[in-house]
Design a protein around this motif. Structure first.
Motif, mmCIF file in Angstrom:
data_model
loop_
_atom_site.group_PDB
_atom_site.id
_atom_site.type_symbol
_atom_site.label_atom_id
_atom_site.label_comp_id
_atom_site.label_asym_id
_atom_site.label_seq_id
_atom_site.Cartn_x
_atom_site.Cartn_y
_atom_site.Cartn_z
ATOM 1 N N SER A 58 -0.248 -2.206 6.284
ATOM 2 C CA SER A 58 -0.203 -0.761 6.504
ATOM 3 C C SER A 58 0.294 -0.005 5.274
ATOM 4 O O SER A 58 0.947 -0.553 4.390
ATOM 5 C CB SER A 58 0.700 -0.451 7.706
ATOM 6 N N LYS A 59 -0.021 1.287 5.251
ATOM 7 C CA LYS A 59 0.429 2.154 4.167
ATOM 8 C C LYS A 59 1.885 2.532 4.382
ATOM 9 O O LYS A 59 2.332 2.735 5.514
ATOM 10 C CB LYS A 59 -0.434 3.416 4.115
ATOM 11 N N THR A 60 2.636 2.647 3.296
ATOM 12 C CA THR A 60 4.042 3.021 3.400
ATOM 13 C C THR A 60 4.444 3.852 2.191
ATOM 14 O O THR A 60 3.642 4.054 1.263
ATOM 15 C CB THR A 60 4.934 1.761 3.498
ATOM 16 N N GLN A 61 5.672 4.345 2.195
ATOM 17 C CA GLN A 61 6.214 5.025 1.029
ATOM 18 C C GLN A 61 6.895 3.998 0.128
ATOM 19 O O GLN A 61 7.026 2.824 0.479
ATOM 20 C CB GLN A 61 7.215 6.091 1.447
ATOM 21 N N ASN A 88 0.828 -1.193 0.000
ATOM 22 C CA ASN A 88 0.000 0.000 0.000
ATOM 23 C C ASN A 88 0.873 1.257 0.000
ATOM 24 O O ASN A 88 1.315 1.716 1.033
ATOM 25 C CB ASN A 88 -0.925 -0.007 1.216
ATOM 26 N N ILE A 89 1.105 1.797 -1.188
ATOM 27 C CA ILE A 89 1.873 3.041 -1.305
ATOM 28 C C ILE A 89 0.967 4.165 -1.813
ATOM 29 O O ILE A 89 1.402 5.071 -2.507
ATOM 30 C CB ILE A 89 3.093 2.865 -2.234
ATOM 31 N N GLY A 90 -0.324 4.059 -1.464
ATOM 32 C CA GLY A 90 -1.260 5.120 -1.794
ATOM 33 C C GLY A 90 -1.947 4.961 -3.131
ATOM 34 O O GLY A 90 -2.710 5.835 -3.552
#
Length: 279
Positions: free
Chosen positions: A233-236, A121-123
């Motif tokens: 979780s979301k990450t870069q 999940n990178i947005g």
């Protein structure tokens, strides 16, 4: 070089909610900024992971690296109090964010972290990937109306015919759908009346606001890609990890970080590996 040091894993019941630290260990305070990892504890034998533990049993609330394996589910950051954020995550059926977390099937929970097809999940929107995983009975719930309408077509059609009002396509919390109650594996694992299986590791960070603004998100990214497997979780993106930061492992031999031959934590570019280590 800036660094953070991870401690844990701790069971949720080890938190002293009055003092906001770990019970019996005053110096390990939770009311601080930093990075945290929460997840579940599984039984293991000879490095093979088996079943999630029933942590209503008191002996299962004390970590033993010989026969227990912590599997991370979520990596996050908090600019003021990790204590507050951990409590929010624990309320998986009432917190406004937690009721939208992805729910995986029991079988998939033991392998999603090393599955190349599980999206990072990178947005970006990965609805098609999650719909496919839903068809394969690997994902029970994902916070997207398209996922629910595709996986649970009959149930959703009944709701629509009965005039059910949807908030938005990306605001479909699991608690709004009674037919998903028995699909909520997250609650079945975490709920104190169920398995009470909620564990976490954490690393505190400086209270300096300038340092928090400069480094904390990068530490969150570094932590995500330093684990042996993915989380929900979301990450870069991997390429955005800063060069002047590092993390150290002072956990109780929980075997969750990827390390080189010298025992130093090193990062994993999950998108460019033939095989993800896992736990």
């Amino acid at each position: 070089m800036k660094k953070i040091i991870f401690k844990g894993p701790y069971h949720f019941n080890q938190i002293d909610h009055k003092e906001k630290n770990i019970l019996g260990i005053e110096k390990i305070k939770l009311n601080v900024p930093g990075i945290y990892i929460w997840g579940f504890m599984y039984s293991k034998k000879d490095n093979t992971v088996f079943n999630s533990l029933d942590c209503k049993i008191e002996t299962n609330k004390k970590y033993d690296g010989r026969n227990m394996q912590f599997i991370p589910y979520y990596v996050g950051k908090k600019t003021d109090s990790i204590f507050d954020r951990i409590n929010e995550h624990y309320e998986v059926r009432s917190n406004s964010n937690s009721i939208k977390y992805t729910r995986l099937s029991y079988d998939y929970l033991k392998e999603f972290f090393k599955d190349h097809s599980f999206p990072i999940n990178i947005g970006k929107s990965y609805i098609n990937d999650f719909i496919r995983l839903g068809y394969e009975n690997k994902v029970n719930y994902y916070n997207h109306l398209g996922f629910l309408c595709t996986k649970y077509r009959v149930n959703m059609n009944k709701l629509i015919k009965n005039g059910f009002v949807f908030k938005s396509i990306l605001d479909v919390p699991i608690v709004d759908y009674n037919f998903l109650n028995d699909k909520d594996t997250l609650y079945n694992l975490v709920g104190k009346e169920n398995y009470n299986n909620f564990w976490f590791c954490f690393a505190e960070f400086s209270c300096n606001k300038k340092l928090i603004k400069t480094y904390l998100e990068s530490f969150e990214t570094l932590t995500y890609y330093s684990l042996k497997g993915k989380t929900i979780s979301k990450t870069q993106e991997f390429s955005k990890i800063l060069n002047d930061i590092k993390i150290e492992d002072a956990t109780n031999n929980s075997n969750i970080f990827n390390k080189d031959e010298n025992g130093q934590i090193c990062q994993i570019d999950f998108n460019n590996l033939l095989e993800i280590p896992g736990y």
